[in-house]
Design an enzyme around this catalytic site. Structure first.
Site, PDB file in Angstrom:
ATOM      1  N   ARG A 238      24.161  54.942  26.720  1.00 52.58           N
ATOM      2  CA  ARG A 238      23.365  54.914  25.497  1.00 52.58           C
ATOM      3  C   ARG A 238      23.919  54.008  24.406  1.00 52.58           C
ATOM      4  O   ARG A 238      23.368  53.975  23.304  1.00 52.58           O
ATOM      5  CB  ARG A 238      23.139  56.345  24.995  1.00 52.58           C
ATOM      6  CG  ARG A 238      22.067  57.059  25.821  1.00 52.58           C
ATOM      7  CD  ARG A 238      21.779  58.455  25.352  1.00 52.58           C
ATOM      8  NE  ARG A 238      22.920  59.309  25.540  1.00 52.58           N
ATOM      9  CZ  ARG A 238      23.262  59.869  26.720  1.00 52.58           C
ATOM     10  NH1 ARG A 238      22.517  59.694  27.778  1.00 52.58           N
ATOM     11  NH2 ARG A 238      24.331  60.610  26.812  1.00 52.58           N
TER      12      ARG A 238
ATOM     13  N   GLY B 213      28.428  66.262  32.767  1.00 53.40           N
ATOM     14  CA  GLY B 213      28.810  66.847  34.048  1.00 53.40           C
ATOM     15  C   GLY B 213      28.541  68.339  34.180  1.00 53.40           C
ATOM     16  O   GLY B 213      28.896  68.939  35.192  1.00 53.40           O
TER      17      GLY B 213
ATOM     18  N   ASP C  73      19.469  75.643  30.436  1.00 59.80           N
ATOM     19  CA  ASP C  73      19.872  74.248  30.225  1.00 59.80           C
ATOM     20  C   ASP C  73      19.510  73.779  28.819  1.00 59.80           C
ATOM     21  O   ASP C  73      19.170  72.621  28.602  1.00 59.80           O
ATOM     22  CB  ASP C  73      19.227  73.323  31.283  1.00 59.80           C
ATOM     23  CG  ASP C  73      19.826  71.922  31.283  1.00 59.80           C
ATOM     24  OD1 ASP C  73      20.934  71.741  30.740  1.00 59.80           O
ATOM     25  OD2 ASP C  73      19.166  71.005  31.819  1.00 59.80           O
TER      26      ASP C  73
ATOM     27  N   CYS D 176      17.647  63.226  43.062  1.00 63.01           N
ATOM     28  CA  CYS D 176      17.520  61.775  42.939  1.00 63.01           C
ATOM     29  C   CYS D 176      16.258  61.256  43.615  1.00 63.01           C
ATOM     30  O   CYS D 176      15.495  60.499  43.032  1.00 63.01           O
ATOM     31  CB  CYS D 176      18.705  61.071  43.591  1.00 63.01           C
ATOM     32  SG  CYS D 176      20.205  61.190  42.655  1.00 63.01           S
ATOM     33  N   HIS D 177      16.073  61.644  44.865  1.00 69.83           N
ATOM     34  CA  HIS D 177      15.026  61.014  45.674  1.00 69.83           C
ATOM     35  C   HIS D 177      13.672  61.687  45.540  1.00 69.83           C
ATOM     36  O   HIS D 177      12.692  61.182  46.087  1.00 69.83           O
ATOM     37  CB  HIS D 177      15.457  60.974  47.145  1.00 69.83           C
ATOM     38  CG  HIS D 177      16.574  60.006  47.402  1.00 69.83           C
ATOM     39  ND1 HIS D 177      16.382  58.640  47.475  1.00 69.83           N
ATOM     40  CD2 HIS D 177      17.894  60.203  47.567  1.00 69.83           C
ATOM     41  CE1 HIS D 177      17.553  58.042  47.704  1.00 69.83           C
ATOM     42  NE2 HIS D 177      18.481  58.966  47.752  1.00 69.83           N
TER      43      HIS D 177
ATOM     44  N   MET E 188      24.953  55.111  46.648  1.00 70.72           N
ATOM     45  CA  MET E 188      24.703  56.141  47.661  1.00 70.72           C
ATOM     46  C   MET E 188      26.008  56.438  48.384  1.00 70.72           C
ATOM     47  O   MET E 188      26.306  55.920  49.455  1.00 70.72           O
ATOM     48  CB  MET E 188      23.620  55.664  48.634  1.00 70.72           C
ATOM     49  CG  MET E 188      23.291  56.659  49.747  1.00 70.72           C
ATOM     50  SD  MET E 188      22.718  58.261  49.137  1.00 70.72           S
ATOM     51  CE  MET E 188      23.067  59.284  50.561  1.00 70.72           C
TER      52      MET E 188
HETATM   53 CA    CA Z   1      22.139  69.824  31.311  1.00 68.06          CA
END
Ligand code: CA
Length: 747
Positions: A168, A229, A353, A663-664, A702
């Protein structure tokens, strides 16, 4: 359509893969080098090194940032000045002239992934970051590259990231440029040359999946940096380094560690009393400071926005209850010592979250007849907090978006009144805001004169359901090498489909919101929820990019659309504006994805056209044009090998949902910035096991998964991916109706 809607709702973030390559270290750039580096580039300027200048490059200090309003042509720190209001006093581009705004020039950044950087502009030079923590210094008037720096982040580190290989921005301070890298380093560069001055490792434990995506902040001769993380299971903290030498000055942990060991600082003794159970320190606890760190020169305080718990589910994280300080809190620290001054927790016992890492703005407002020094934040949980920053007293907490997890915040106690009907410990529940938040990192803009903030809000529900193993046996196996939210991840797509009828709608809404009254002055609805950061200007304008790739200018008094420019690429980054030699410019980076790597499906420009990473700069009368967009190939190839049994496919789906989907993409459909595995060519299909287990594509991000997946696991995952590919190919050929089968078979 069902799948698209489900995908749009599914807002879990990602482990990260890469199609961009790491490049060289610092280079003074000649045109030929630039062309070599930007292998996806077209339309690159014929650049030559910048003219010599009397100015000392990057000559920013505390006094200059404090007085930022005296030089509206600059953008001196991450949120513009220490107050982080992102509201420019420049007026050449205004309501009357914005119709003449046109592209002045653009640069390709060689990225096909999300770009999230806020550029810093000082004395005619712009400093910004792209993917993989790469830094660019350019002539802010012409776009000519002055230098580039690539910290050479190992490609396999991408597996340690929740939300792609993003950054960022930098901090520019006292002749240096500071960048935090994905692999946890803080690096000081010479602002004139891009040469490295020092580098430190900010991570306390390199075996855990820490990262840095946020912009460092600078004040009082120090550089402040946190990390990310919490989805994987880490313990959050923020560190202060001496700007000159790189020496660690202090470190503040946001959650307590193992109580058998001494507390690193006294605040943790109090915090530990708000945790229960015997495993939180093994889980990590969370509380990462991955975005907002704001210095307050008036009170000489530093405010940090603290992230979510790890795991998200509090019943697992802290089984006997407790507020779990300092999760989801705003904490005021002494910037010299790192000692706590006050704290305010937005979401006690965080369970969804709900980070409080969103940007924080400072203001002096008259509230209930008294002048107050306040801070303003719209964290993920959906309430907008106005807090007296002298003492942490809560003054206002109106909802700024759709909220169902709590009815209100009690201003006397400062605590939210949770809605017991949305307890997801037994049954799955749709919760608003979802885990992507009512507002995420995409910054808001604060308009003091109008008394409003312009917030890129999100209505993006998530179906929360507690981990099945926890429900059945009160056990939860944390694997530090994957996501550990404590939810029923392996069955998530199936449950989402089964509950679609009761899902609240998903959309984005740009709002002019009064934080004191809770009134929305105007709102602009957006079809997709994940859009760009915001800039306000005294020219009467609010600028924001969106998922469809439009850069929009709205009338700040009523939200009327006055101008737009089609960039053909989804936008997340916030625009900045500045002036060089009396000409006002507006700049923005393009590239979608980030925490929404797969949700977009064909709703976004990046899915349709690829995801061209560019820096676009506009001025009045600009006449440059972008290359015509090309539609991305979506044809699904023939799948090699035999069709697996339903049992094999079902086993593969469960593994895919836990290890690959972030991700996919859910249902093996990617949103555009991460490779869509259904589209893999024959050679990639044949090498599927080697790619996943041996890391054949590790350089692209990957990394090998041989630490947590067996060969049989990977073969089953491929069975699922190929089953999905065959199904969608049949739909595309008109051989069957649009439908997503879920293969999970528990029998
Ligand atoms: Ca989070």
């Amino acid at each position: 359509m069902i799948a698209l809607r489900a995908a749009a709702i599914f807002a879990l973030t990602a482990l990260g893969l890469s199609a961009s390559a790491c490049g060289e270290r610092t280079e003074h750039v000649t045109p030929s080098q630039e062309q070599i580096s930007n292998d996806e580039a077209s339309g690159e300027d014929a650049a030559s090194p910048g003219e010599a200048s009397d100015l000392k490059p990057g000559d920013i200090d505390d006094a200059r940032i404090i007085a930022y309003q005296n030089e509206p042509g600059s953008w001196l720190s991450h949120g513009q000045g220490y107050e982080e209001r992102r509201f420019s006093a420049l007026t050449e581009i205004n309501r009357d002239t914005v119709g003449e705004l046109g592209l002045a020039w653009f640069k390709n950044t060689g990225s096909k992934r999300a770009q999230e950087s806020t550029p810093i502009v000082v004395d005619g030079v712009m400093y910004f970051t792209s993917t993989w923590s790469r830094v660019f210094a350019i002539d802010a008037a012409t776009g000519e590259t002055l230098w580039r720096y690539d910290p050479e982040v190992p490609g396999e580190w991408a597996r340690r990231l929740c939300c792609d290989v993003v950054n960022r921005g930098v901090s520019v301070y006292q002749g240096r440029v500071y960048v935090g890298t994905l692999d946890g380093r803080l690096i000081a560069l010479n602002a004139a040359t891009g040469e490295r001055v020092w580098e430190v490792d900010t991570l306390v434990d390199r075996t855990r999946f820490y990262s840095i995506t946020g912009a460092p902040r600078a004040a009082k001769g120090k550089i402040f940096i946190g990390n990310g993380g919490a989805e994987f299971g880490v313990r959050g903290y923020v560190s202060a380094y001496d700007a000159e030498s790189g020496e660690l000055v202090w470190r503040f942990f946001t959650v307590p560690g193992n109580p058998e060991l001494p507390f690193e600082h006294p605040e943790l003794e109090m915090a530990a009393e708000t945790w229960s159970g015997d495993k939180w320190w093994e889980y990590g606890g969370g509380g990462t400071v991955w975005n907002s760190i704001v210095y307050d020169p008036m009170l000489d305080q530093l405010y940090i926005g603290v992230g979510n718990g790890s795991p998200w589910a509090r019943e697992i994280r802290s089984p006997g209850g407790g507020d779990n300080l300092f999760l989801s809190s705003i904490v005021a620290l002494n910037p010299n010592t790192g000692r706590m001054i006050w704290h305010y927790q937005t979401t006690p016992g965080e369970n969804w979250d709900y980070t409080a890492t969103q940007d924080i703005a400072l203001a002096e407002l008259e509230i209930d007849g008294a002048a107050r020094a306040v801070l303003l934040q719209a964290p993920k949980n959906g309430f907008f907090y106005v807090i007296d920053r002298t003492n942490g007293e809560l003054l206002r907490a109106h909802p700024y978006t759709e909220v169902n997890w709590a009815s209100h915040v009690d201003l006397q106690t400062g605590r939210p009144a949770e809605n017991p009907e949305l307890d997801y410990s037994k049954d799955a529940k749709w919760v608003l805001p979802g885990s992507s938040g009512g507002h995420n990192w995409q910054p808001m803009a604060t308009d003091i004169e109008a008394g409003v903030v312009y917030i890129p809000t999100q209505e993006s529900p998530l179906l929360f359901s507690l981990s099945e193993s926890w429900k059945q046996s009160k056990t939860y196996d944390v694997e530090k090498a994957r996501w550990n939210p404590g939810l029923a991840l392996s069955e998530f797509p199936k449950m989402t489909l089964e509950n679609l009828d009761s899902a609240p709608p998903s959309r984005g809404v740009l709002k002019a919101f009064d934080p004191l009254t809770g009134d929305t002055k105007w709102a602009v609805e957006q079809s997709y929820y994940w859009n760009g950061g915001v800039l306000g200007t005294a020219g009467g304008l609010v600028f924001q990019g969106d998922a469809q790739g439009q850069l929009n200018a709205y009338d700040k008094s009523n939200g009327d659309l006055l101008w737009r420019f089609d960039t053909h690429t989804s936008i997340l980054a916030p625009p900045v504006t500045y002036a060089v030699n009396g000409v006002q410019y507006l700049s923005i980076l393009t590239g979608g994805g980030g925490a929404d790597l797969f949700g977009g499906a064909n709703a976004t420009a990046s899915f349709k056209y690829g995801n061209d990473g560019r820096l676009l700069t506009f001025k009045l009368g600009g006449t440059e044009t972008l290359p015509a967009p090309k539609l991305r190939g979506q044809a699904i190839p023939e799948q090699v090998g035999e069709i697996a049994t339903v049992a094999e496919i079902s086993a593969g789906e469960k593994k895919y949902n836990v290890y690959c989907a972030a991700c996919h993409g859910m249902f093996a459909r990617s949103g555009g910035s991460i490779p869509d595995l259904r589209l893999s060519v024959e050679a990639r299909q044949e090498a599927f096991v080697e790619i996943v287990l041996e890391g054949w594509l590790a350089g692209n991000g990957m990394a090998a998964f041989d630490d947590i997946l067996s060969k049989a696991d990977v073969e089953r995952i491929q069975s699922f991916v190929q089953a999905r590919a065959r199904e969608d190919k049949a739909v595309a050929a008109g051989e069957k109706d649009e439908a997503i089968l879920t293969w999970i078979n528990d029998e």
